[in-house]
Design a protein around this motif. Structure first.
Motif, short mmCIF file in Angstrom:
data_model
loop_
_atom_site.label_atom_id
_atom_site.label_comp_id
_atom_site.label_asym_id
_atom_site.label_seq_id
_atom_site.Cartn_x
_atom_site.Cartn_y
_atom_site.Cartn_z
N GLY A 1 20.42 68.68 70.36
CA GLY A 1 21.32 67.96 69.66
C GLY A 1 21.33 68.36 67.90
N THR A 2 22.36 68.67 67.43
CA THR A 2 22.42 68.84 65.92
C THR A 2 23.12 67.72 65.15
OG1 THR A 2 24.30 70.19 66.17
CG2 THR A 2 22.12 71.22 66.13
N GLY A 3 22.85 67.55 63.85
CA GLY A 3 24.06 66.70 63.18
C GLY A 3 23.07 65.38 62.88
N PRO A 4 23.66 64.51 62.22
CA PRO A 4 22.84 63.45 61.63
C PRO A 4 22.68 62.36 62.89
CG PRO A 4 25.00 63.07 61.33
CD PRO A 4 25.03 64.44 61.84
N LEU A 5 21.52 61.71 62.42
CA LEU A 5 20.91 60.58 63.66
C LEU A 5 22.01 59.57 63.48
CD1 LEU A 5 18.70 59.38 65.31
CD2 LEU A 5 17.71 58.65 63.41
N ARG A 6 22.37 59.08 64.42
CA ARG A 6 23.20 57.77 64.75
C ARG A 6 22.95 56.82 65.55
NH1 ARG A 6 28.16 57.79 67.76
NH2 ARG A 6 28.00 59.58 69.11
N PHE A 7 23.25 55.62 65.39
CA PHE A 7 23.04 54.47 66.39
C PHE A 7 24.57 54.13 66.96
CE2 PHE A 7 19.01 52.45 64.18
CZ PHE A 7 18.68 53.69 64.15
N ALA A 8 24.63 54.09 68.35
CA ALA A 8 25.76 53.72 69.02
C ALA A 8 25.48 52.75 70.01
CB ALA A 8 26.38 55.12 69.36
N ARG A 9 26.57 52.04 70.65
CA ARG A 9 26.18 51.32 71.63
C ARG A 9 26.12 51.94 72.86
NH1 ARG A 9 28.73 46.18 69.66
NH2 ARG A 9 28.45 45.12 71.41
N LEU A 10 25.07 51.39 73.73
CA LEU A 10 24.52 51.98 74.86
C LEU A 10 25.97 52.30 75.83
CD1 LEU A 10 21.66 49.87 75.65
CD2 LEU A 10 21.53 52.30 75.35
N THR A 11 27.11 51.58 75.56
CA THR A 11 28.07 51.81 76.50
C THR A 11 28.74 53.18 76.32
OG1 THR A 11 29.68 50.65 74.87
CG2 THR A 11 29.03 49.22 76.64
#
Length: 167
Positions: free
Chosen positions: A11-21
């Protein structure tokens, strides 16, 4: 975000938080079936399949509905790194972090970002951490200011409990 084909190993790019869905159930099942996960997760028993992953996501989504906060999927680009976040345990907000074994080194960066969130959220005056006694590297907790408050039993297992003031 696309389906399983969108998930890559580098993976590349910024760290992001997403929903588990947003994470395909088979990706969660593969992560949680890795035998290395059970080394530091005494409550992890049995094998995970897609049905178990769906049940897990439903339970974590119920926390979002009940408390307005819960666990996220951690992503870099489209790469799934792991999951974790805040879960209300009684009156306390407990923070958990469960990364894929090949992503363990990203723990401090992810934790810093999550703790920045906690410090900005008035609902979270402090955060607790429950770690199994098998965890030997506790220095990162001390570096962020967490202090051990004792030991607790949770679902019949012993955990070391730490607390970090966020306010």
């Amino acid at each position: 975000m696309g389906g399983a084909a969108a998930y890559t190993e580098n993976g590349t790019g910024p760290l992001r938080f997403a929903r588990l869905t947003e994470v395909p159930p088979q990706e969660l099942a593969r992560h949680m079936s890795d035998p290395r996960m059970a080394d530091h997760m005494p409550l992890l028993t049995g094998s995970w399949d897609e049905a178990a992953a769906r049940e897990f996501v439903a339970a974590k989504e119920a926390c979002w509905q009940r408390d307005g906060l819960g666990h996220w999927a951690f992503l870099r680009g489209d790469t799934y790194l792991g999951w974790g976040g805040f879960q209300k345990e009684g009156e306390e907000w407990d923070f958990g972090l469960v990364l894929r074994a090949d992503c363990f080194g990203l723990g401090p960066a992810i934790a810093r970002k999550a703790l920045e969130f906690a410090r900005a959220d008035a609902r979270i005056p402090y955060v607790t951490f429950l770690l199994p006694p098998t965890r030997r590297h506790l220095r990162p907790l001390a570096r962020v200011g967490a202090v051990q408050t004792g030991e607790v039993q949770y679902e019949g297992r012993r955990f070391l409990k730490f607390r970090l003031e966020t306010g």
